[in-house]
Design a protein around this motif. Sequence first.
Motif, PDB file in Angstrom:
ATOM      1  N   VAL A  46       0.855  -1.176   0.000  1.00 54.06           N
ATOM      2  CA  VAL A  46       0.000   0.000   0.000  1.00 54.06           C
ATOM      3  C   VAL A  46       0.903   1.242   0.000  1.00 54.06           C
ATOM      4  N   VAL A  47       0.682   2.111  -0.977  1.00 51.94           N
ATOM      5  CA  VAL A  47       1.528   3.285  -1.164  1.00 51.94           C
ATOM      6  C   VAL A  47       0.687   4.552  -1.068  1.00 51.94           C
ATOM      7  N   LEU A  48       1.145   5.506  -0.282  1.00 53.24           N
ATOM      8  CA  LEU A  48       0.510   6.812  -0.189  1.00 53.24           C
ATOM      9  C   LEU A  48       1.428   7.846  -0.826  1.00 53.24           C
ATOM     10  N   ILE A  49       0.913   8.586  -1.810  1.00 52.14           N
ATOM     11  CA  ILE A  49       1.685   9.611  -2.499  1.00 52.14           C
ATOM     12  C   ILE A  49       1.016  10.962  -2.271  1.00 52.14           C
ATOM     13  N   THR A  50       1.684  11.868  -1.587  1.00 47.57           N
ATOM     14  CA  THR A  50       1.114  13.209  -1.451  1.00 47.57           C
ATOM     15  C   THR A  50       1.339  13.962  -2.762  1.00 47.57           C
ATOM     16  N   GLY A  51       0.369  14.781  -3.125  1.00 47.69           N
ATOM     17  CA  GLY A  51       0.468  15.481  -4.399  1.00 47.69           C
ATOM     18  C   GLY A  51       0.438  14.513  -5.563  1.00 47.69           C
ATOM     19  N   GLY A  52      -0.502  13.572  -5.522  1.00 43.31           N
ATOM     20  CA  GLY A  52      -0.545  12.524  -6.542  1.00 43.31           C
ATOM     21  C   GLY A  52      -1.462  12.804  -7.711  1.00 43.31           C
TER      22      GLY A  52
END
Length: 267
Positions: free
Chosen positions: A4-10
Amino acid sequence: MSKVVLITGGSSGIGKSVGEYLTIKGFKVYGTSRNPKNYTDSKFPIVALDVTKPETISACIAEILKHETRIDVLINNAGAGITGPIEEIPDEEIKRNFETNFFGPINVIKAVLPTMRHQNYGLIINVTSIAGYMGLPYRGVYSASKGALELITEAFRMELKDFNIEMTNIAPGDFATNIAAGRYHAPVLEDSPYKEKYGNTLKTMDEHVDEGNDPKQMAEAIFNVINTKQPKIHYKVGAFMQKFSIVLKRILPDKTYEKLLMKHYDL
């Protein structure tokens, strides 16, 4: 199980490119935006988050954990550009840039650490900038905010060793994204002593972004880091000369390097 990957400004630029690439590679990706309703066609879920507002960070993490049991990778990608003579940039704009580029990533890190510590695993990737390795003329505030994130990552890494949580920096050079459009530009004032040189430098900076590399190169680099057992502390991604400029800064006398920068920007 898919990580599970969280990317801010995605929702755009490098973050969007990274999210789409990792989704194709089988990761469960969540991106963020201040206005997720504007990105209903995204190839991965976009969750509301403004890195300058801690309450939205907490809400974003809680929303993801409603659907997932963990967060394996955090990519701190959200950031903002800023240009201008330091003397003429309003204090509130300098503070706003640090809120986005420095304090924002720190607050997102703080929000995911309890989850990563509980699962005894995590990887945090801070997207900084090659500009963070040197004080660039008319980009001094941006250089300082990204350089600060580079340094605090070094400290954070050592503090997190006991929890099996890795942290690294990836510093991109110029990539063909919309960052120039979203950048705060101090106006070129008619009566400014910096008018001519700042105006010329501004054109040069925008040309560098327009002629930049495909952001997919960043996506591939981040994919490789995620699949590296023990990531390095620093990575640089971009054109050869941009990366080599960091080497030159290390080996050349300070004033010689300063002259090279000034010549590059025609100052």
